[in-house]
Enzyme design. Structure first.
Site, PDB file in Angstrom:
ATOM      1  N   ARG A 188       0.759  -1.121  -0.033  1.00  0.00           N
ATOM      2  CA  ARG A 188       0.035   0.054   0.056  1.00  0.00           C
ATOM      3  C   ARG A 188       1.003   1.149   0.026  1.00  0.00           C
ATOM      4  NH1 ARG A 188      -4.796  -1.925   4.036  1.00  0.00           N
ATOM      5  NH2 ARG A 188      -6.287  -2.782   2.354  1.00  0.00           N
TER       6      ARG A 188
ATOM      7  N   GLY B 125      -7.352  -6.780   0.275  1.00  0.00           N
ATOM      8  CA  GLY B 125      -7.439  -7.326   1.224  1.00  0.00           C
ATOM      9  C   GLY B 125      -6.789  -8.854   1.427  1.00  0.00           C
TER      10      GLY B 125
ATOM     11  N   GLY C 272     -12.609  -4.051   0.864  1.00  0.00           N
ATOM     12  CA  GLY C 272     -14.081  -3.615   1.192  1.00  0.00           C
ATOM     13  C   GLY C 272     -14.650  -2.452   0.263  1.00  0.00           C
TER      14      GLY C 272
END
Length: 402
Positions: free
Chosen positions: A35, A356, A380
């Site tokens: 990330r 995820g 999500g």
């Protein structure tokens, strides 16, 4: 929707960037910096434009107050390494340290604020409390850039409210994510397969419901598959089961058959005596799981079946591992699906790994991000987009345009 170019000349301007830096930590050690790497292009673009870049993000789920185990200090150090220049770190988010660090920035320099969720106003359900925190954030900047796709489905101060208070634009990461997801929802190239795994059916009810009208095939694995098997009348032993979802799953199976959507379930599973890498385990038929065992992965026949069902696809979306991949005896199913996506990518298909646990799994199993068409930074958010929901962090830009 506005891009960085729409913000005009940013030299000397303080630009607040909402990134998604919610990385996994082992103590103070970052175990997957994916990330952080995904956030680099937008931050670098702002640095090269001469902006004074103020990055904000969250980590974990602190209870609205400072908690050392969720500090972003390790992230600041890693971000600096990747940028090749020091990143100033503020020990608070909107307090004296933040104001001092931001005031000390020169053109092209970067600062990272401490965890946004150390402040109750960030995630508050009370609009006034959230707005008050957004006001404090806004005082630190002249413009705002939304670049944390993993949080755009949240109506939070740093995602939604701040965009209503400053000249705002979408960063490159968010724009890329939206562009890819639009390809999955607007006339995808067919055959279009969706692979769903993970623990619970209840986490994916909305996306299954929506995909029954979009996808050609749904491949189901992970812990959620046992509710599907039980709905067909099979014994699932001690496997994860959501009995309260059996009626819904039965309705999905009936709808799929009626509408010509192929639902592919495992033919065999790896069944273990306990949730442990050391537990006794064996491959059994999916319709004959021993009553004293739990399924922890799809079996080898299922892995081949799933690979075959993906081989001719032109579009594939995958969210959720096929088993307890973090334990070696139960990782083969997830690895097989990943390899099938790699082959599909080589053949020109659009393959999307939906963030995820799926993203963590492919990296842990040794695959490179470049092996796939796209690895989403927001599990999500990706699922809610595919459900057809309005995402506050995106809709706020539409509101502004209107």
């Amino acid at each position: 929707m506005k891009t960085l170019a729409d913000l005009g000349d940013l030299r000397g301007k303080r630009v607040l960037v909402r990134s998604d830096l919610n990385v996994p930590l082992d103590g103070a050690t970052i175990t997957d910096d994916g990330r952080i790497r995904a956030s680099l292009p937008t931050i670098t673009q702002l640095v090269e434009a001469g902006a004074r870049v103020v990055v904000c993000a969250h980590l974990g789920r602190p209870k609205g107050a400072p908690d050392p185990q969720y500090s972003l200090a390790p992230v600041a150090a890693r971000l600096g390494e990747l940028l090749g220049s020091e990143v100033a770190f503020a020990s608070d988010t909107v307090g004296e340290s933040a104001r001092s660090v931001v005031a000390g920035l020169a053109d092209g320099q970067v600062a990272l604020l401490e965890n946004l969720r150390f402040n109750a106003g960030e995630t508050s359900k009370d609009e006034a409390e959230r707005g008050a925190f957004a006001d404090e954030l806004a005082q630190l900047a002249d413009a705002y850039v939304s670049d944390g796709f993993g949080v755009v489905h949240r109506a939070q101060a740093s995602v939604y409210d701040i965009a209503r208070r400053l000249p705002s634009a979408m960063g490159g990461l968010v724009r890329t994510e939206v562009d890819v997801l639009r390809r999955l929802t607007s006339d995808p190239e067919r055959p279009y397969a969706v692979v769903l795994g993970g623990a619970k059916v209840s986490d994916k009810l909305g996306v299954i419901d929506n995909l029954l009208g979009t996808a050609d095939r749904l491949l189901i694995g992970g812990g959620m598959v046992f509710t599907f098997l039980k709905a067909q009348g099979y014994e699932v032993g001690n496997s994860l089961l959501e009995e309260d979802q059996l009626a819904t799953v039965t309705e999905y199976l009936e709808r799929a058959e009626r509408d010509g959507v192929e639902i592919v379930l495992p033919t065999d599973v790896v069944a273990a005596s306990a949730f442990s890498a050391d537990a006794d385990h064996e491959v059994v038929a999916a319709d004959d799981i021993p009553s004293d065992r739990m399924g922890l992965d799809i079996g080898p026949d299922s892995a081949r079946l799933f690979a075959d069902k993906l081989a001719d696809c032109r579009t594939v979306f995958w969210n959720g591992p096929m088993g307890a991949f973090e334990m070696a005896p139960y990782a083969a199913g997830t690895e097989a699906v990943a390899r099938a996506l790699v082959e599909a990518t080589k053949g020109g298909a659009l393959t999307v790994v939906g963030g995820g646990d799926s993203a963590a799994a492919v990296r842990q199993l040794g695959f490179a991000d470049e092996d796939f068409g796209h690895i989403s930074t927001g599990g999500g958010a990706s699922l809610e987009y595919l459900e057809g929901k309005q995402l506050p962090g995106l809709s706020v830009f539409t509101e502004q345009a209107g």
